[in-house]
Design an enzyme around this catalytic site. Structure first.
Site, PDB file in Angstrom:
ATOM      1  N   ASP A 115      12.953   9.195 -35.447  1.00 37.76           N
ATOM      2  CA  ASP A 115      11.507   9.200 -35.268  1.00 37.76           C
ATOM      3  C   ASP A 115      11.158   9.401 -33.788  1.00 37.76           C
ATOM      4  OD1 ASP A 115       8.819   8.963 -35.736  1.00 37.76           O
ATOM      5  OD2 ASP A 115       8.902   6.952 -36.588  1.00 37.76           O
ATOM      6  N   ASP A 116      10.586  10.544 -33.458  1.00 41.67           N
ATOM      7  CA  ASP A 116      10.158  10.842 -32.077  1.00 41.67           C
ATOM      8  C   ASP A 116      11.338  11.024 -31.125  1.00 41.67           C
ATOM      9  OD1 ASP A 116       7.599  10.483 -33.030  1.00 41.67           O
ATOM     10  OD2 ASP A 116       7.046   8.892 -31.652  1.00 41.67           O
ATOM     11  N   CYS A 158       4.299  12.842 -36.589  1.00 39.79           N
ATOM     12  CA  CYS A 158       5.172  12.269 -37.620  1.00 39.79           C
ATOM     13  C   CYS A 158       4.826  12.679 -39.044  1.00 39.79           C
ATOM     14  CB  CYS A 158       5.155  10.744 -37.510  1.00 39.79           C
ATOM     15  SG  CYS A 158       5.759  10.103 -35.930  1.00 39.79           S
ATOM     16  N   ASN A 213       9.992  15.077 -34.720  1.00 37.47           N
ATOM     17  CA  ASN A 213       9.360  15.791 -33.606  1.00 37.47           C
ATOM     18  C   ASN A 213      10.013  15.328 -32.316  1.00 37.47           C
ATOM     19  OD1 ASN A 213       7.030  13.646 -34.737  1.00 37.47           O
ATOM     20  ND2 ASN A 213       7.599  13.338 -32.604  1.00 37.47           N
TER      21      ASN A 213
END
Length: 482
Positions: A29-30, A65, A298
């Site tokens: 995530d990220d 997200c 991302n």
């Protein structure tokens, strides 16, 4: 832990399906890649990259997200799946999503092909909210479901375990996901039907909370001081990037360095998770017939162009993502410069499973052969907010994520809305052209070969023929309708 009782198919059916590979997908995530976000993952690089391929030109088509996760699941660009941002109103885990495209994910397709399916971790940011079915809602296609209720966190969270909510307070989430993954694998055998496993840990998403044993491990690490870090002049960028102060003050830069180190520390637990899963597959004699992919929804920025921290922008650090893959017939320690997108995961998984491809915007990345030419799109629909930081002067609900810790610079706005076209032609061209839907109708264009840090917006002096070419491509693409 005895949550799952995964029944075995008959030996006969298992033998018929033996050629079908198992599939494991990790989605962080990220996680940035341009700022060194893969460096802490020594075990992951050893177990996946060294045993397979590193895809060096992987991109999300929407750097936020929930829309990105919708693209991964469906193989569709944002304009087609209509998950516009991280809010229910913007389509994130909304009723429209649940009644529509959630029924067309790769999990649904593989379930029909007799795969045993398992999901654990973050799904979509608004998953589990009461107004959209609560944690009782289990998305179709998943036999075994461990869905995080809400957005990423490391402690004090709830999981939907096959539709039943369970609260966790002191257990570190990445480790809990690892335990569930091991339990699921306890029931898998080479003679069993093949399985699909998706693991979506929270790291390195805010609040950047490392597991206690890793706190301080990277305390001396700093954000790379590259040419686009904390720039003093962003006059050729769209208005949100131009917000003052520019450059950021020293205390904010120090905070960015702290966040950078903490993000790396959260990834060490992900590294453990990957190693645990790979070792379990090996002990169960499943590894040789298993594809493993590792990526992120991302990228992320920390001080680039004097923007504090976030994603959502069309620049390289936000749209480029890590992507590793290993499995049958993939050469070890190989590197590919093929341009690939997260929307390609859907078609890739279906091809791996030998399932008839569905109509999507993506394409399978297999076999990994030189295919350097590709034109693709980037898009984002900006999001406002009703919540204000009382320490900031902004009281405009078109702005969002305006934090006093970030000098009251806003990270998003309703007109932080853009469409980009990117043209990649082998080693000859890598050009990106972005049009913003703001009061200035701002346009940015960059030659990524000559200017990899996107320091000079070429649009004002761009050759008229090239300007027309990319404008026509964007006009044909057409923005998402509200």
């Amino acid at each position: 832990m005895k949550t799952f009782q995964c029944g075995l198919l008959s030996v006969y059916i298992g033998a018929v399906l033996a050629a079908q590979p198992n599939i494991v997908l990790f989605i962080t995530d990220d996680q940035d890649v341009t700022l060194g976000g893969m460096k802490p993952l020594v075990k992951t690089l050893k177990n996946i990259a060294n045993e397979g391929a590193s895809m060096m030109n992987a991109f999300t088509s929407t750097p936020i997200c929930c829309p990105s996760r919708a693209s991964i699941l469906t193989g569709l660009y944002q304009k087609h799946h209509q998950v516009l941002n991280n809010s229910i109103e913007g389509g994130c885990s909304s009723r429209n999503w649940q009644l529509g495209l959630e029924k067309s994910t790769f999990a649904v397709a593989l379930k029909k092909a007799n795969y045993s399916t398992f999901y654990a971790g973050k799904y979509m940011n608004k998953y589990g909210q009461k107004s959209v079915g609560g944690p009782e809602h289990v998305p179709p296609g998943w036999d075994s479901w461990v869905g995080l209720v809400g957005n990423s966190r490391y402690y004090n969270y709830s999981l939907s375990i096959n539709g039943t909510a369970k609260k966790y307070t002191t257990e570190y989430l990445t480790n809990v996901l690892s335990a569930f993954a091991e339990e699921f694998l306890d029931y898998q055998r080479p003679e069993n039907s093949p399985f699909l496993m998706v693991l979506a840990p929270p790291a390195p998403h805010a609040p950047f909370t490392p597991e206690p044993k890793y706190v301080g491990k990277f305390k001396d690490k700093r954000v790379p001081r590259e040419p686009h870090f904390n720039t003093a002049n962003n006059s050729d960028k769209h208005w949100l990037v131009r917000m003052k102060p520019v450059p950021l003050p020293n205390e904010t830069v120090e905070l960015l360095d702290d966040y950078y180190a903490m993000r790396w520390e959260t990834l060490l637990s992900v590294d453990d998770l990957v190693e645990t899963v790979v070792n379990k597959l090996r002990r169960s004699e499943l590894l040789e017939n298993t594809y493993i992919m590792f990526t992120s929804d991302n990228g992320f920025h920390l001080g680039q162009y004097s923007m504090p921290w976030d994603k959502r922008q069309p620049y390289e650090f936000d749209v480029r993502v890590p992507f590793l893959i290993k499995g049958p017939n993939i050469s070890k320690k190989s590197m590919s410069t093929n341009p690939i997108l997260l929307i390609d995961i859907h078609a890739t998984i279906l091809q791996m499973a030998g399932v008839q491809p569905m109509s999507t915007d993506g394409r399978s990345i297999l076999p990994i052969e030189p295919t350097g030419n590709r034109t693709f799109y980037l898009e984002y629909r900006g999001e406002g907010s009703e919540k204000y930081d009382p320490s900031c002067p902004w009281r405009d609900n078109h702005l969002s994520l305006c934090s006093s810790k970030a000098c009251c610079k806003c990270q998003d706005s309703t007109n932080n809305t853009y469409s980009c076209v990117r043209s990649v032609i082998d080693e000859v061209e890598d050009f990106v052209f972005c049009r913003f839907e703001d009061d200035e109708a701002f346009v940015e264009a960059y030659d990524m070969i000559k200017d990899p840090y996107q320091l000079v917006n070429l649009y004002p002096g761009l050759d008229p023929a090239k300007r027309k070419h990319f404008s026509v491509l964007l006009d044909s693409w057409m923005p998402v309708e509200d």
